[in-house]
Each structure stands twice: as structure tokens, then as C-alpha cells.
Design a protein around this motif. Structure first.
Motif, short mmCIF file in Angstrom:
data_model
loop_
_atom_site.label_atom_id
_atom_site.label_comp_id
_atom_site.label_asym_id
_atom_site.label_seq_id
_atom_site.Cartn_x
_atom_site.Cartn_y
_atom_site.Cartn_z
N ALA A 26 -3.27 -12.43 51.88
CA ALA A 26 -2.02 -12.44 52.62
C ALA A 26 -2.23 -11.72 53.95
O ALA A 26 -2.65 -10.55 53.97
CB ALA A 26 -0.92 -11.74 51.83
N TYR A 27 -1.96 -12.42 55.04
CA TYR A 27 -2.07 -11.84 56.38
C TYR A 27 -0.67 -11.47 56.84
O TYR A 27 0.17 -12.33 57.08
CB TYR A 27 -2.70 -12.84 57.34
CG TYR A 27 -4.13 -13.17 57.01
CD1 TYR A 27 -5.16 -12.31 57.37
CD2 TYR A 27 -4.45 -14.35 56.34
CE1 TYR A 27 -6.48 -12.61 57.06
CE2 TYR A 27 -5.77 -14.66 56.02
CZ TYR A 27 -6.78 -13.78 56.39
OH TYR A 27 -8.08 -14.09 56.08
N LEU A 28 -0.42 -10.17 56.97
CA LEU A 28 0.88 -9.68 57.38
C LEU A 28 0.83 -9.15 58.81
O LEU A 28 -0.20 -8.60 59.24
CB LEU A 28 1.34 -8.55 56.45
CG LEU A 28 2.00 -8.93 55.13
CD1 LEU A 28 1.15 -9.89 54.32
CD2 LEU A 28 2.32 -7.68 54.33
N HIS A 29 1.93 -9.34 59.52
CA HIS A 29 2.04 -8.80 60.88
C HIS A 29 3.03 -7.63 60.83
O HIS A 29 3.07 -6.89 59.86
CB HIS A 29 2.46 -9.92 61.84
CG HIS A 29 2.16 -9.63 63.28
ND1 HIS A 29 0.95 -9.11 63.69
CD2 HIS A 29 2.90 -9.79 64.41
CE1 HIS A 29 0.96 -8.98 65.02
NE2 HIS A 29 2.13 -9.36 65.47
N TRP A 30 3.85 -7.44 61.83
CA TRP A 30 4.79 -6.32 61.85
C TRP A 30 5.86 -6.52 60.77
O TRP A 30 6.61 -7.47 60.81
CB TRP A 30 5.46 -6.20 63.22
CG TRP A 30 4.52 -5.96 64.35
CD1 TRP A 30 4.21 -6.82 65.36
CD2 TRP A 30 3.76 -4.77 64.60
NE1 TRP A 30 3.30 -6.25 66.22
CE2 TRP A 30 3.01 -4.99 65.78
CE3 TRP A 30 3.64 -3.56 63.93
CZ2 TRP A 30 2.16 -4.04 66.31
CZ3 TRP A 30 2.78 -2.61 64.47
CH2 TRP A 30 2.06 -2.85 65.64
N THR A 31 5.90 -5.60 59.84
CA THR A 31 6.87 -5.67 58.74
C THR A 31 7.67 -4.38 58.70
O THR A 31 7.12 -3.28 58.87
CB THR A 31 6.13 -5.88 57.41
OG1 THR A 31 5.29 -7.04 57.50
CG2 THR A 31 7.12 -6.09 56.27
N GLY A 32 8.95 -4.51 58.46
CA GLY A 32 9.86 -3.37 58.52
C GLY A 32 9.71 -2.43 57.34
O GLY A 32 10.44 -2.53 56.35
N THR A 33 8.77 -1.51 57.42
CA THR A 33 8.56 -0.49 56.40
C THR A 33 8.56 0.87 57.07
O THR A 33 8.52 0.98 58.30
CB THR A 33 7.22 -0.71 55.68
OG1 THR A 33 6.15 -0.50 56.62
CG2 THR A 33 7.11 -2.11 55.10
N ALA A 69 2.45 -14.27 56.96
CA ALA A 69 3.81 -13.77 57.10
C ALA A 69 3.90 -13.02 58.44
O ALA A 69 3.43 -11.88 58.53
CB ALA A 69 4.17 -12.86 55.94
N PRO A 70 4.46 -13.70 59.46
CA PRO A 70 5.16 -14.98 59.48
C PRO A 70 4.21 -16.17 59.47
O PRO A 70 3.02 -16.03 59.80
CB PRO A 70 5.94 -14.93 60.79
CG PRO A 70 5.09 -14.06 61.68
CD PRO A 70 4.50 -13.02 60.79
N PRO A 71 4.72 -17.37 59.15
CA PRO A 71 3.86 -18.55 59.01
C PRO A 71 3.10 -18.93 60.27
O PRO A 71 2.00 -19.50 60.16
CB PRO A 71 4.85 -19.65 58.60
CG PRO A 71 5.97 -18.92 57.92
CD PRO A 71 6.10 -17.64 58.67
N TRP A 72 3.64 -18.63 61.46
CA TRP A 72 2.96 -19.05 62.69
C TRP A 72 1.61 -18.36 62.88
O TRP A 72 0.79 -18.80 63.70
CB TRP A 72 3.84 -18.84 63.92
CG TRP A 72 4.29 -17.42 64.19
CD1 TRP A 72 5.50 -16.88 63.91
CD2 TRP A 72 3.52 -16.38 64.83
NE1 TRP A 72 5.55 -15.56 64.32
CE2 TRP A 72 4.36 -15.22 64.88
CE3 TRP A 72 2.24 -16.29 65.35
CZ2 TRP A 72 3.94 -14.01 65.43
CZ3 TRP A 72 1.81 -15.08 65.90
CH2 TRP A 72 2.66 -13.96 65.94
N LEU A 73 1.34 -17.30 62.11
CA LEU A 73 0.05 -16.64 62.23
C LEU A 73 -1.10 -17.58 61.92
O LEU A 73 -2.22 -17.40 62.41
CB LEU A 73 -0.02 -15.44 61.29
CG LEU A 73 0.79 -14.20 61.67
CD1 LEU A 73 0.72 -13.17 60.55
CD2 LEU A 73 0.29 -13.61 62.98
N ARG A 74 -0.84 -18.59 61.09
CA ARG A 74 -1.89 -19.55 60.75
C ARG A 74 -2.50 -20.17 62.00
O ARG A 74 -3.71 -20.43 62.06
CB ARG A 74 -1.30 -20.64 59.85
CG ARG A 74 -2.31 -21.67 59.37
CD ARG A 74 -1.65 -22.74 58.52
NE ARG A 74 -1.01 -22.16 57.34
CZ ARG A 74 -1.65 -21.90 56.20
NH1 ARG A 74 -2.94 -22.19 56.09
NH2 ARG A 74 -1.01 -21.39 55.17
#
Length: 301
Positions: free
Chosen positions: A179-186, A235-240
Motif C-alpha cells: 500500500a502506497y500512502l501519501h499525506w494522511t490525516g493522522t 491512496a489516493p488512486p492517482w499515485l499509480r
């Protein structure tokens, strides 16, 4: 992959943030959840919010004996696991030169070694169920950001580890996803914004790339990937779409960093390094080396 028939899922780092949100999504689809992490009270709060069966296990993912015991307990109480989400991770912000060596090493230990321990311990059960392991990585693996050297190195490491493991496990019927994650609200991101250099670097990203996505939205995307046994989840999908551009990312990141550094004071550039987020603090509070004690002053005649 059907998730509605009482299968068992393990989520590490489940006390808050992405781990807790993924647990909620999996439980909503009928899975029985094992929440594994360092903060037992926080894990219990998450468990109490879930429908269906769940249990909490306080464990350190870098302690293989502890995780082995956790795996035996899960198998005895709930049966073999079908899904493992290797999500546990911490981060430290600051330059390599100012970062405490023990803290830098701990980030690598939790994020990379902890992921390997999680996979090693639960693989026998995943082989039994022909299950699926999702390794949570990050766009930090794409282009290493200054002031985050340990985190970026660890996420590049887990990506390579999961890619190798995927090929090894494919003939055995076990799926491995990244899973490739970008900026996530944590809370990790909240504290990152307090670091002047990282805040400046983030401000130089294109507007779409600066957007912070909610943990709930990211969890929905990750669980959809689990249902498909996807080899990659974005996440988000556009990272692909950015994957073909990865060879140029280090150059672009370094160029943006040089411009940012030129605008900042020496105090900002050399601010002390520190751990990010409540989960990171909880781990580091346990593993921080004790301050050396001064020898007692001998009595004077």
C-alpha cells in the motif's frame, strides 16, 4: 477475496490512525479482528467501537518472541488468520546529524524489522488459509525527503521486502500487497506540520499533492485492495500514475529542498530531531535510552 464469513484479520499499529480505521472497515465487512499494538487502553477503545468479535494484544512488533506468542494466542482463540495488515510504524523529523542515533535506529527497527517479524510469524497461518498480507509503505519510498532519512529508508526497505516476499509466496497461494500512502490525516502528520523545514518542503508540492486525505478514506481504499488481493494499493488512486516518474523524483525533491533551505535560518535547519505522533511517542518513551547518571561526588575532607 470474501471478507464476510468470519475470517480473522490482524492489524498492527491498530491503536489509532490508519490502523484503527482499517480495523473498522474490516470489521464492518464481517471479519473478526485482532488489534495489535503498544497502547493497550487505546486498542481497547478501538475494539469497543467495532461490531462483531475482536481482541486486543499489547505487543512490540520488533520483539519476535512476543509476536510469536501473540500468533499462538490468535490461532488458539480465533483460528488461523486470513489477512495481515503490517501497518505499525513510527517517524522522526530532523536532520540526520542532529537525530539521536538510537531514535534513528528505532525507526528502522519498527518500520522495517517489525514488518519482517510480523510477516515471518504469521506466514504459517497465511499459508494454511492461503491468505493475504498487506504491507503499508509510503510515497516516501519514491523520492527520499530530507529531514526524514530514517522514515524514507525504512519505507523503501519495506517496499523491496514486500516485492521479494510476493514472488516467493505466489506459488504457495499467499498474496502480498504493497500500500502506497501519501499525506494522511493522522497525529503524525499534525506534528510534522510543526517542523519548519518539513512544512516548507510540503508547501512546495503541487496543490493536489499537498492534499491531506482522511484516515477513513485511506482505509476504504486499502480494504478494497485486500478484497481484490491486489499486488499494489494506492491512496489516493492517482499515485499509480506517478510510478513511471520515480527515476526523476529524487532529483525533483533535492531541487525543491535546496530552494527551501536557501530561504531558512540556521536555527530552523538545525532544529533538534524528534519523534512524530502519539504512537511514536508511546514507543519511544519505552525504548529511549536512559540518561547516563553522574557518579556521586566523593565527600570532601
Amino acid at each position: 477475496m470474501a471478507l464476510h464469513d468470519g475470517k480473522v484479520a490482524v492489524v498492527t499499529g491498530a491503536a489509532r490512525g490508519i490502523g484503527a480505521a482499517v480495523a473498522r472497515e474490516l470489521a464492518a465487512r464481517g471479519m473478526r479482528l485482532v488489534l495489535l499494538g503498544r497502547e493497550l487502553e487505546s486498542l481497547r477503545k478501538v475494539a469497543n467501537s467495532l461490531p462483531g468479535t475482536s481482541c486486543c494484544i499489547e505487543a512490540d512488533v520488533t520483539d519476535e518472541a512476543s509476536i510469536q506468542g501473540s500468533a499462538r494466542s490468535v490461532a488458539e482463540r480465533l483460528g488461523p488468520v486470513s489477512v495481515v495488515v503490517a501497518n505499525a510504524g513510527i517517524a522522526a523529523a530532523g536532520s540526520f546529524a542532529t537525530c539521536d542515533a538510537a531514535l534513528w535506529n528505532r525507526v528502522i527497527e519498527v518500520n522495517l524489522i517489525g514488518s519482517a517479524v510480523t510477516a515471518r510469524v504469521f506466514l504459517p497461518q497465511l499459508l494454511q488459509t492461503r491468505g493475504y498480507l498487506l504491507q503499508v509503505a509510503s510515497t516516501a519510498a519514491f523520492g527520499s525527503a530530507p529531514m526524514m532519512s530514517a522514515y524514507c529508508a525504512s519505507k523503501a526497505g519495506v517496499e523491496s521486502f514486500a516485492q521479494a516476499l510476493r514472488t516467493e509466496m505466489e506459488p504457495e497461494g499467499v498474496g502480498v500487497g504493497i500500500a502506497y500512502l501519501h499525506w494522511t490525516g493522522t497525529d503524525m502528520i499534525d506534528e510534522l506540520e510543526e517542523h519548519a523545514v518539513l512544512r516548507e518542503l510540503r508547501s512546495r508540492q503541487p496543490a493536489p499533492a499537498r492534499r491531506v486525505h482522511s484516515a477513513a478514506r485511506v482505509a476504504t481504499l486499502l480494504v478494497r485492495g485486500i478484497e481484490r488481493r491486489a499486488p499494489t494499493v494506492y491512496a489516493p488512486p492517482w499515485l499509480r500514475m506517478t510510478q513511471p516518474l520515480r527515476p526523476v523524483f529524487p532529483y525533483l525533491v533535492a531541487r525543491a529542498a535546496r530552494r527551501s533551505f536557501a530561504r531558512m535560518s540556521q536555527d530552523e535547519l538545525h532544529a533538534p530531531a524528534g519523534v512524530l505522533g502519539a504512537g511514536g511517542h508511546a514507543d519511544w518513551d519505552v525504548h529511549r535510552p536512559a540518561a547516563p547518571t553522574r557518579p556521586a561526588t566523593p565527600p570532601q575532607d
